[in-house]
Scaffold this motif. Structure first.
Motif, mmCIF file in Angstrom:
data_model
loop_
_atom_site.group_PDB
_atom_site.id
_atom_site.type_symbol
_atom_site.label_atom_id
_atom_site.label_comp_id
_atom_site.label_asym_id
_atom_site.label_seq_id
_atom_site.Cartn_x
_atom_site.Cartn_y
_atom_site.Cartn_z
ATOM 1 N N ARG A 22 0.840 -1.195 0.000
ATOM 2 C CA ARG A 22 0.000 0.000 0.000
ATOM 3 C C ARG A 22 0.875 1.245 0.000
ATOM 4 N N LEU A 23 0.460 2.243 -0.743
ATOM 5 C CA LEU A 23 1.200 3.497 -0.816
ATOM 6 C C LEU A 23 0.469 4.574 -0.029
ATOM 7 N N ALA A 24 1.203 5.229 0.858
ATOM 8 C CA ALA A 24 0.632 6.288 1.688
ATOM 9 C C ALA A 24 1.397 7.583 1.469
ATOM 10 N N ILE A 25 0.671 8.686 1.375
ATOM 11 C CA ILE A 25 1.261 10.020 1.321
ATOM 12 C C ILE A 25 0.894 10.732 2.608
ATOM 13 N N VAL A 26 1.894 11.321 3.261
ATOM 14 C CA VAL A 26 1.671 12.094 4.480
ATOM 15 C C VAL A 26 2.198 13.498 4.233
ATOM 16 N N THR A 27 1.321 14.481 4.160
ATOM 17 C CA THR A 27 1.808 15.853 3.999
ATOM 18 C C THR A 27 2.354 16.330 5.343
ATOM 19 N N GLY A 28 3.430 17.101 5.276
ATOM 20 C CA GLY A 28 4.092 17.489 6.522
ATOM 21 C C GLY A 28 4.658 16.282 7.238
ATOM 22 N N GLY A 29 5.123 15.307 6.456
ATOM 23 C CA GLY A 29 5.485 14.008 7.026
ATOM 24 C C GLY A 29 6.886 13.892 7.567
ATOM 25 N N ALA A 30 7.589 15.020 7.750
ATOM 26 C CA ALA A 30 8.973 14.934 8.232
ATOM 27 C C ALA A 30 9.185 15.600 9.582
ATOM 28 N N SER A 31 8.111 16.031 10.229
ATOM 29 C CA SER A 31 8.269 16.629 11.558
ATOM 30 C C SER A 31 6.989 16.444 12.358
ATOM 31 N N GLY A 32 7.114 16.572 13.676
ATOM 32 C CA GLY A 32 5.944 16.496 14.547
ATOM 33 C C GLY A 32 5.174 15.203 14.423
ATOM 34 N N ILE A 33 3.850 15.308 14.472
ATOM 35 C CA ILE A 33 3.029 14.101 14.372
ATOM 36 C C ILE A 33 3.059 13.539 12.959
ATOM 37 N N GLY A 34 3.392 14.366 11.976
ATOM 38 C CA GLY A 34 3.550 13.845 10.622
ATOM 39 C C GLY A 34 4.701 12.872 10.528
ATOM 40 N N LEU A 35 5.806 13.208 11.177
ATOM 41 C CA LEU A 35 6.961 12.308 11.204
ATOM 42 C C LEU A 35 6.599 11.002 11.915
ATOM 43 N N ALA A 36 5.926 11.100 13.059
ATOM 44 C CA ALA A 36 5.533 9.887 13.781
ATOM 45 C C ALA A 36 4.589 9.029 12.947
ATOM 46 N N THR A 37 3.712 9.673 12.186
ATOM 47 C CA THR A 37 2.799 8.951 11.304
ATOM 48 C C THR A 37 3.554 8.247 10.194
ATOM 49 N N THR A 38 4.445 8.979 9.545
ATOM 50 C CA THR A 38 5.256 8.421 8.462
ATOM 51 C C THR A 38 6.029 7.197 8.929
ATOM 52 N N GLN A 39 6.707 7.309 10.069
ATOM 53 C CA GLN A 39 7.532 6.216 10.556
ATOM 54 C C GLN A 39 6.695 4.999 10.936
ATOM 55 N N ALA A 40 5.537 5.228 11.566
ATOM 56 C CA ALA A 40 4.687 4.107 11.976
ATOM 57 C C ALA A 40 4.128 3.373 10.759
ATOM 58 N N LEU A 41 3.683 4.115 9.749
ATOM 59 C CA LEU A 41 3.156 3.478 8.536
ATOM 60 C C LEU A 41 4.244 2.670 7.829
ATOM 61 N N ALA A 42 5.457 3.220 7.802
ATOM 62 C CA ALA A 42 6.569 2.501 7.168
ATOM 63 C C ALA A 42 6.900 1.221 7.923
ATOM 64 N N ARG A 43 6.885 1.294 9.245
ATOM 65 C CA ARG A 43 7.155 0.090 10.046
ATOM 66 C C ARG A 43 6.097 -0.984 9.828
ATOM 67 N N ALA A 44 4.881 -0.558 9.472
ATOM 68 C CA ALA A 44 3.809 -1.525 9.210
ATOM 69 C C ALA A 44 3.855 -2.057 7.789
ATOM 70 N N GLY A 45 4.850 -1.647 7.018
ATOM 71 C CA GLY A 45 5.050 -2.219 5.687
ATOM 72 C C GLY A 45 4.625 -1.355 4.529
ATOM 73 N N ALA A 46 4.014 -0.190 4.789
ATOM 74 C CA ALA A 46 3.569 0.667 3.701
ATOM 75 C C ALA A 46 4.752 1.327 3.003
ATOM 76 N N THR A 47 4.570 1.620 1.737
ATOM 77 C CA THR A 47 5.475 2.504 1.023
ATOM 78 C C THR A 47 4.994 3.923 1.303
ATOM 79 N N VAL A 48 5.834 4.728 1.917
ATOM 80 C CA VAL A 48 5.386 6.034 2.399
ATOM 81 C C VAL A 48 6.139 7.150 1.692
ATOM 82 N N VAL A 49 5.394 8.153 1.267
ATOM 83 C CA VAL A 49 5.968 9.369 0.706
ATOM 84 C C VAL A 49 5.686 10.505 1.683
ATOM 85 N N ALA A 50 6.741 11.109 2.187
ATOM 86 C CA ALA A 50 6.603 12.284 3.042
ATOM 87 C C ALA A 50 6.655 13.512 2.147
ATOM 88 N N ALA A 51 5.562 14.249 2.101
ATOM 89 C CA ALA A 51 5.464 15.437 1.254
ATOM 90 C C ALA A 51 5.768 16.663 2.105
#
Length: 287
Positions: A22-51
């Motif tokens: 699954r591919l996930a896009i997280v805007t603001g995905g490199a800081s704050g709760i966006g970073l925590a979201t990005t990292q958790a989704l990646a650990r669960a196996g998703a392909t994640v794009v931090a925008a």
């Protein structure tokens, strides 16, 4: 179903969840709760794009980082054109209580970034969202009243004096209305949308506030320590991750990994959608 609460983290929500493929896009995905979201989704196996606005400042591994300036609608369209299928979009990026700033056609920055940029992003990603088997869009609102007033006749404070907190509250109310109408339009295509309140968290979102202002608000003590009710970024990311992976969830407003009683006014949601289409030059219909 597991029982979650205010202490739940994004990893708790995703325990046992496999997002491989699954591919996930997280805007603001490199800081704050966006970073925590990005990292958790990646650990669960998703392909994640931090925008993010500034990819060079991002410190991420095992995650693709791409530039996205939500205040620049041409750049939003260019970003979206790179994707053929998107399973999860978490509209997390935001600006809070900034000095009066104008972008685009004189748009107030908080409304432009927090709402209009994400509105345009969804429009341009629509074919990619439709190609997913069951796409999810999660729009991050706030603890301010999700049914707060929209300044229909003066969205950008052209007439009234600018107030940074009123502008922020309006943008967050717009987030909730946007998600509600998006769910109505997307449901026939398997696309579900919800808005979330992540809780109170100290992150770079507070960059425009001084230490004294946050102390006066009771957010921090004299040593800069957050009040007891504040969450960690990992806890703040939990609800948006929960909304992204909970089956058959959509058309609701969520907090603390649960559905809240709030329901957006359908007429206001449709009105905001039409107004946003006019402002951005995008079609009001989306198919």
């Amino acid at each position: 179903m597991p029982q979650f609460d205010t202490s739940t983290t994004a990893d708790d929500v995703l325990a046992g969840v496999d997002l491989t493929g699954r591919l996930a896009i997280v805007t603001g995905g490199a800081s704050g709760i966006g970073l925590a979201t990005t990292q958790a989704l990646a650990r669960a196996g998703a392909t994640v794009v931090a925008a993010v606005r500034d990819p060079a400042a991002a410190r991420l591994s095992d995650v693709e980082v791409r530039r996205l300036d939500l205040a620049d609608l041409d750049q939003v369209a260019e970003f979206a054109a790179a994707f053929t299928t998107v399973d999860i979009l978490i509209a997390n990026a935001g600006v809070m209580a900034c000095p009066e700033t104008r972008v685009g056609s004189g748009w107030e920055l908080q409304f432009a970034v927090n709402h209009l940029g994400h509105f345009a992003l969804v429009h341009h990603l629509w074919p990619a969202l439709r190609r997913a088997a069951a796409a999810r869009v999660v729009v991050v609102s706030s603890g301010l009243s999700p049914d707060g007033p929209i300044r229909w006749d003066d969205l950008f404070f052209a007439t009234d004096a600018y107030d940074r907190w009123s502008a922020y509250a309006q943008s967050k109310a717009a987030n909730a209305l946007f998600a509600a109408h998006l769910d109505v339009l997307g449901r026939p295509h398997g696309i579900r949308a919800s808005s979330v309140h992540p809780g109170a968290i100290l992150t770079p979102l507070q960059r425009h506030l001084t230490h004294d202002e946050m102390r006066a608000a009771g957010w921090i003590d004299e040593h800069g320590r957050p009040a007891d009710y504040f969450k960690t970024p990992a806890q703040g990311a939990a609800t948006q991750v929960w909304a992204a992976v909970t089956e058959d969830l959509g058309g609701v407003h969520c907090a603390d990994c649960a559905v809240t009683p709030f329901r957006a006014n359908p007429a206001d949601a449709a009105r905001l959608w039409a107004m946003s289409a006019t402002l951005t030059g995008l079609p009001a219909s989306i198919e």
